[in-house]
Design a protein around this motif. Structure first.
Motif, mmCIF file in Angstrom:
data_model
loop_
_atom_site.group_PDB
_atom_site.id
_atom_site.type_symbol
_atom_site.label_atom_id
_atom_site.label_comp_id
_atom_site.label_asym_id
_atom_site.label_seq_id
_atom_site.Cartn_x
_atom_site.Cartn_y
_atom_site.Cartn_z
ATOM 1 N N GLU A 73 0.843 -1.345 0.148
ATOM 2 C CA GLU A 73 0.113 0.175 0.086
ATOM 3 C C GLU A 73 0.820 1.111 0.022
ATOM 4 N N ILE A 74 0.574 2.206 -1.159
ATOM 5 C CA ILE A 74 1.505 3.303 -1.295
ATOM 6 C C ILE A 74 0.562 4.652 -0.813
ATOM 7 N N ALA A 75 1.056 5.305 0.254
ATOM 8 C CA ALA A 75 0.408 6.629 0.317
ATOM 9 C C ALA A 75 1.047 7.498 -0.159
ATOM 10 N N CYS A 76 0.419 8.524 -1.037
ATOM 11 C CA CYS A 76 1.045 9.637 -1.735
ATOM 12 C C CYS A 76 0.353 10.954 -1.933
ATOM 13 N N THR A 77 0.870 11.865 -2.255
ATOM 14 C CA THR A 77 0.259 13.247 -2.332
ATOM 15 C C THR A 77 -0.029 13.375 -3.832
ATOM 16 N N LYS A 78 -1.021 14.474 -4.230
ATOM 17 C CA LYS A 78 -1.282 14.625 -5.590
ATOM 18 C C LYS A 78 -0.036 14.764 -6.528
ATOM 19 N N ASP A 79 0.849 15.485 -5.962
ATOM 20 C CA ASP A 79 1.907 15.667 -6.873
ATOM 21 C C ASP A 79 2.713 14.417 -7.043
ATOM 22 N N GLY A 80 2.614 13.414 -6.411
ATOM 23 C CA GLY A 80 3.448 12.401 -6.738
ATOM 24 C C GLY A 80 4.228 11.917 -5.777
ATOM 25 N N THR A 81 4.331 12.565 -4.798
ATOM 26 C CA THR A 81 5.196 12.265 -3.445
ATOM 27 C C THR A 81 4.934 11.267 -2.646
ATOM 28 N N ARG A 88 9.761 9.579 -10.215
ATOM 29 C CA ARG A 88 10.897 9.199 -9.814
ATOM 30 C C ARG A 88 11.775 10.478 -9.292
ATOM 31 N N ARG A 89 11.718 11.356 -9.896
ATOM 32 C CA ARG A 89 12.530 12.567 -9.707
ATOM 33 C C ARG A 89 12.141 12.980 -8.466
ATOM 34 N N LYS A 90 10.808 13.168 -8.469
ATOM 35 C CA LYS A 90 10.208 13.736 -7.226
ATOM 36 C C LYS A 90 10.432 13.075 -5.824
ATOM 37 N N ASN A 91 10.848 11.616 -5.981
ATOM 38 C CA ASN A 91 11.123 11.148 -4.791
ATOM 39 C C ASN A 91 12.466 10.614 -4.481
ATOM 40 N N PHE A 92 13.297 10.889 -5.525
ATOM 41 C CA PHE A 92 14.707 10.549 -5.298
ATOM 42 C C PHE A 92 15.460 11.113 -3.942
ATOM 43 N N ILE A 93 16.225 10.368 -3.638
ATOM 44 C CA ILE A 93 16.981 10.794 -2.558
ATOM 45 C C ILE A 93 17.752 12.091 -3.142
ATOM 46 N N ALA A 94 18.129 13.174 -2.686
ATOM 47 C CA ALA A 94 18.651 14.421 -3.348
ATOM 48 C C ALA A 94 20.035 14.084 -3.246
ATOM 49 N N ASN A 95 20.742 14.623 -4.486
ATOM 50 C CA ASN A 95 22.237 14.301 -4.708
ATOM 51 C C ASN A 95 23.004 14.847 -3.456
ATOM 52 N N THR A 96 22.368 15.954 -2.920
ATOM 53 C CA THR A 96 23.026 16.332 -1.839
ATOM 54 C C THR A 96 22.874 15.762 -0.342
ATOM 55 N N ALA A 97 22.171 14.771 -0.221
ATOM 56 C CA ALA A 97 21.629 14.422 0.932
ATOM 57 C C ALA A 97 22.602 13.100 1.230
ATOM 58 N N PHE A 98 23.775 12.861 0.332
ATOM 59 C CA PHE A 98 24.651 11.425 0.929
ATOM 60 C C PHE A 98 25.731 11.945 1.698
ATOM 61 N N PRO A 99 26.059 11.089 2.645
ATOM 62 C CA PRO A 99 25.315 9.793 2.915
ATOM 63 C C PRO A 99 24.056 9.843 3.634
ATOM 64 N N HIS A 100 23.212 8.784 3.164
ATOM 65 C CA HIS A 100 21.800 8.919 3.494
ATOM 66 C C HIS A 100 21.448 7.727 4.205
ATOM 67 N N THR A 101 20.836 7.918 5.275
ATOM 68 C CA THR A 101 20.348 6.662 5.950
ATOM 69 C C THR A 101 18.995 6.566 5.621
ATOM 70 N N THR A 102 18.630 5.218 5.383
ATOM 71 C CA THR A 102 17.206 4.994 4.919
ATOM 72 C C THR A 102 16.381 4.610 6.217
ATOM 73 N N SER A 103 15.096 4.773 6.084
ATOM 74 C CA SER A 103 14.371 4.484 7.089
ATOM 75 C C SER A 103 14.291 3.023 7.417
ATOM 76 N N THR A 104 15.048 1.946 6.560
ATOM 77 C CA THR A 104 14.970 0.852 7.092
ATOM 78 C C THR A 104 16.491 0.357 7.504
ATOM 79 N N GLY A 105 17.446 1.548 7.693
ATOM 80 C CA GLY A 105 18.543 1.298 8.470
ATOM 81 C C GLY A 105 19.744 1.270 7.676
ATOM 82 N N LEU A 106 19.700 1.301 6.367
ATOM 83 C CA LEU A 106 21.140 1.287 5.721
ATOM 84 C C LEU A 106 21.582 2.627 5.378
ATOM 85 N N THR A 107 22.910 2.730 5.128
ATOM 86 C CA THR A 107 23.543 4.230 4.940
ATOM 87 C C THR A 107 24.305 3.937 3.435
#
Ligand code: FES
Ligand code: FES
Lengths: 191, 790
Positions: free
Chosen positions: B299-307, B395-414
């Motif tokens: 089940e995917i929750a999203c906003t109108k703009d695709g986020t 996809r573009r809307k939801n990508f982890i931003a280029n500037t956000a690395f290192p990025h730790t995901t909600s599932t715990g990977l960095t």
């Protein structure tokens, strides 16, 4: 029963039970282990050899059926001293990874070019229909067969692994830093 | 800039001459005097009690030397050990997995007896003479049915659930409460078979004089295999040697310890004869591990703009009848990679591992990550479709931003590094995405079904710190400079088609300035090579190559000391430059690695306290996984009349960090794409309800031949990683992971005029035809064929 056959140009005879498959005769009785077994339903082509110059799946024939015939295995296609252009093309085009399907693939491709010396890519793909490769995605196999066709049409001389990958190459001057350069002894090795 | 001639160049592989001339040595090519042959008697039932096994007719065969049942092994000979499972789950149910079945069989193909004869033909004849009296029991093959209750695969457990792993991050309830849209979909990732062209092969020998068991096996993990064999058979590990010679493909299926390996070894010890067993392809389909087989409810929750604001997920993994080495790990990896390359902070999930009467699932190319990538890449397309947005923009809307690395995901990977947008933009530019969309609109007007599918993936590989691994995550390398200056490299990884004999020689040649042909790379023999973990999860070069780099550094440091002593210079003033040892700023004083090696070998010209010899063994413990990524674009045309799919274009733009040998990297990607595309379109292992395997040969199970796969275009971007000193990310699985969703998204996109939402793989013509037909009948609004939106 007695089987007489010519394998890679040498006359050979062996005594075998009638149900002995040609592939097992070659591998287990004659020690020619370049011909591989990948399936039991004649589907994969790893066992392909030439019988009187025409490709056959050696897992689908009894050795007795080859009696009186000429068999060419991968070992008779070429060796390190004299590579067949098809072998060299597979090497150069990176047409193999694990190599298990490769010997059968090369034998099939040699047969394909005998029948059609200048095939299109689609004809190459269709011509290799009986051979499965799980590693390469076929892309480079097609490239290899195309390159081998060209080399064979141009009658390129056979080369040897030793020429192409010399055992003791002369010491080389280091090239300018940062540049990617392939040393002369391996220059033929680049694609 | 470092001196380099080899790294980065398309060097032809040094392993190839033996492979193309038929002079390689695969396990079945190993010849030993006095070899006898094993054949297995296998269960024809998915589930049955064994009432009696009569070996007498087989033993009466003139060529038969011995025959054993599970009862013989486990009771008469006291061999009690079960096959190993590597896991770190506290409450995992682990039923015994005997190397020959005792009392009960739980899948078709489970071995119940072994027969040993003078020839392979006689062994098979005799195996057929063994009479087994079975009492058939009810079987279950569908994981969702197994989840509901009886029949139980293991009656004593009173459940088919091996484990449940709940997970939650962020505030998913809030995300769903506030969502503009909620998209629900069941996504089935069908069971597939890895099918390396070389079947599993093994030959065991017991050397009574040296008290040593040697097992040649077509394995990906010779050292782990040795350790586990010693445990299973109860022999001290120093009496066991395993050898993986040339191996004909693995794809994860040979990352395992198989019952047959233990049985053949034990029989060799009993008979004191070399015992060989090479499975047939049909046996391989029954008893070599399978891959995938998950039912994922999303089940995917999203906003109108695709986020995408939230994800609810249930992953049901069909484990098969028993745990093999990594069986329970695979579906948990799926959870770990669930967010893919997107920022999804709110997740609630449950992973459920379920036993069924089928062969075990285990690692197959990508293991767990292809499943995750598949559902998340389908999910973004579903969101785009629901909202009427372009899939690239979602996809573009939801990508982890280029500037956000290192990025730790909600599932715990960095994720240490990444640049998903640049890679996607490059791919879109190469294929002229806007042009393709225009062409698609034009063709649609003509009634032609063209589809464009995207997949933007990130994957976790370079397995990968020990703390995160079920069985160690480091690897090892030894470098020995021999007296004449030639170099021996011993690597703990065990390649089987990946070309590391070449890549590793390239690295050493550059760094030590030695001719590549004087380097010998040895692997796969536990008596020669120091312990290593093996080749899987794209770790061969990312971890084993990194260990090699450390060993090079140690060699260089010592060579510098030797040269400095020779020149009466301060070691701090001496360095490796352009592949030579030089006095800094004085190129007239230089020495090759070979010269330093010779001095080290002679031993009399060494600085006081420095040991003779120039060699080093180093181990690399990666601080993290590596995360290659990329964008794949697939363009298909679907024939509305027949449902046939033709792939008209395929582009992969991958980012696997630095390319050591671009030719080898491309080959890995090609092969990977073919396997992933093939899962999308052709492949499926099918059991009937009673547990009969319906796809038991290469005639019923479709791995593609050359005509069935397209030409691929490749490109890449290079984003560095600091996880390993080579700056590389693995590439072995990328193609498989990226391609499956790209192909399926393309087909679903082609069917958009019919309102088709989802079709489960494989997308065979009849399924597509049915979907089109159903849409025509029911109206275009809800034309999903199967796996319909819930
Ligand atoms: S072994 Fe002959 S076709 Fe597969
Ligand atoms: S190279 Fe491995 S199967 Fe073809």
């Amino acid at each position: 029963m007695q089987i007489d056959l010519t394998v890679n140009g040498k006359r050979t005879s062996l005594d075998a039970e009638p149900r002995l498959l040609l592939v097992h005769a070659l591998r287990d009785r004659l020690g020619l282990t370049g011909t591989h077994v990948g399936c039991d339903t004649s589907s994969c082509g790893a066992c392909t050899v030439l019988l009187d110059g025409v490709s056959v799946k050696s897992c689908t024939m009894f050795a007795v059926q080859a009696s009186g015939h000429d068999v060419t295995t991968i070992e008779g296609i070429g060796d390190a001293d004299e590579l067949h252009p098809m072998q060299e093309a597979f090497w150069t085009a990176h047409g193999l990874q694990c190599g298990y399907c490769t010997t059968g693939m090369i034998v099939s491709a040699v047969d394909l070019l005998q029948r059609n010396p200048d095939p299109s890519d689609d004809e190459i793909r269709a011509g290799l229909e009986g051979n499965l490769c799980r590693c390469t995605g076929y892309e480079n196999i097609v490239k290899a067969v195309r390159a081998a066709g060209k080399a064979m049409r141009e009658n390129a001389p056979r080369s040897s692994v030793r020429d192409l990958m010399s055992i003791h190459p002369p010491a080389e001057e280091p090239p300018p830093s940062g540049e990617v350069i392939i040393p002369p002894q391996l220059q033929g090795a680049s694609t | 800039m470092a001196f380099t001639t080899m790294v980065g160049a398309r060097i032809r592989r040094r392993e190839d001459p033996r492979l193309i001339t038929g002079r390689a040595t695969y396990v079945d090519d190993v010849k030993q005097v006095g070899t006898v042959y094993a054949a297995f008697v296998r269960s024809p039932y998915g589930h049955a009690k064994i009432r009696a096994i009569d070996l007498a007719p087989a033993l009466a065969h003139p060529d038969v030397l011995a025959a054993y049942t599970g009862e013989d092994l486990h009771h008469a000979h006291g061999l009690k050990s079960s096959l190993p499972v590597a896991h770190k789950m506290a409450d995992l149910k682990t039923p015994p997995h005997y190397i020959l079945a005792v009392d009960e069989v739980r899948m078709v193909g489970e071995a119940v007896a072994v027969v040993v004869a003078n020839t392979a033909y006689a062994a098979r004849d005799a195996a057929e003479l063994v009479a087994v009296d079975y009492d058939e029991l009810p079987a279950v093959v569908d994981p969702l049915k197994a989840l509901e209750g009886a029949p139980y695969v293991h009656e004593s457990l009173g459940t088919n659930v091996a484990f449940r792993m709940p997970f939650s991050a962020g505030d998913p309830d809030k995300a769903f409460a506030e969502a503009d849209q909620i998209v629900k979909q069941r996504i089935v990732n069908q069971r597939v078979a890895p099918v390396p062209i070389e079947p599993r092969s093994m030959v065991a020998n017991w050397d009574e004089g040296r008290q040593q068991l040697t097992l040649h096996s077509s394995t990906q993990i010779p050292h782990l295999l040795r350790t586990q064999l010693s445990v299973v058979l109860g022999i001290s590990e120093n009496h066991v040697r395993t050898i993986a010679p040339d191996v004909g493909g693995g794809f994860g299926a040979k990352l395992n310890v198989y019952a047959e390996e233990a049985v053949v070894s034990w029989v060799a010890m009993q008979l004191e004869r070399p015992v060989k067993y090479v499975e047939t392809r049909s046996e391989s389909f029954q008893a070599m591990i399978h891959g995938r087989d998950q039912v994922d409810d999303l089940e995917i929750a999203c906003t109108k703009d695709g986020t995408i604001t939230g994800l609810r997920l249930r992953i049901v993994g069909n484990l098969g009848a028993y745990h093999q080495l990594l069986t329970p790990v695979v579906p948990t990896l799926t959870l770990l990679m669930a967010p893919g390359c997107y920022r999804i902070e709110n997740i609630s999930a449950e992973v459920i591992g379920v036993f069924t009467n089928t062969m075990s699932t285990d690692a197959y190319r990508g293991a767990g990550r292809p499943e995750a990538t598949f559902f998340i890449e389908r999910a973004v397309d579903l969101v785009a479709q629901r909202l009427g947005l372009d899939p690239a923009e979602v996809r573009r809307k939801n990508f982890i931003a280029n500037t956000a690395f290192p990025h730790t995901t909600s599932t715990g990977l960095t994720y240490d590094s990444g640049d998903y947008e640049t890679t996607m933009d490059k791919a879109l530019a190469i294929v002229d995405y806007a042009g393709l969309r225009a062409q698609q609109a034009e063709l649609r007007k003509q009634g032609r079904l063209m589809g464009i599918g995207l997949s933007t993936y990130v994957e976790v590989c370079g397995m990968g710190p020990s703390a995160a691994m079920p069985a160690a995550g480091w690897d090892s390398a030894t470098i020995r400079v021999e007296p004449t200056g030639s170099i021996t490299v011993l690597t703990g990884v065990s390649p089987h088609g990946q070309g590391q004999e070449t890549t590793f020689a390239q690295i050493v040649a550059d760094e030590l300035g030695v001719p590549i042909d004087t380097i010998n790379v040895i692997h796969g023999d536990t008596d020669k090579v120091q312990y290593g973990v093996g080749t899987f999860g794209s770790r061969g070069t990312a971890v084993g190559g990194a260990a090699l780099k450390l060993a090079i550094e140690t060699i260089q440091a010592k060579a510098v000391k030797i040269a400095a002593h020779q020149w009466e210079a301060n070691p701090d003033d001496v360095e490796y430059r352009d592949g030579k040892i030089q006095v800094k700023g004085d190129p007239s004083k230089s020495m090759s690695t070979a010269e330093a090696g010779f001095l080290a070998f002679m031993g009399d010209k060494l600085p006081p306290g420095l040991e003779p010899g120039l060699d080093a063994t180093r181990r690399f413990e990666p601080p993290n996984f590596v995360f290659p990524f990329g964008t794949h674009v697939c363009v298909v045309e679907v024939d509305a009349k027949s449902g046939e799919v033709k792939v008209v274009k395929y582009l992969a733009v991958d980012d696997c960090g630095r390319l050591l040998n671009p030719m080898i990297v491309e080959g890995q990607v090609h092969g990977g794409i073919a396997q992933g595309l093939s899962q999308a379109l052709f492949e499926e292992v099918i059991y009937d309800e009673g547990g009969q395997l319906l796809t038991g040969t290469l005639m019923d199970y479709a791995i593609p031949h050359a005509e069935q796969v397209p030409h691929y275009d490749l490109d890449h971007t290079v984003t560095g990683t600091t996880v390993n000193p080579l700056g590389i990310k693995g590439v072995g699985e990328a193609g498989t992971i990226g391609s499956t969703p790209a192909v399926v998204n393309a087909v679903i996109d082609a069917l958009a005029p019919y309102g088709v939402v989802h079709i489960d793989m494989p997308l065979r013509p009849e399924k597509i035809w049915t979907a089109i037909h159903a849409a025509k009948t029911n109206g275009a609004a809800n034309g999903a064929a199967n796996g319909a939106a819930r």
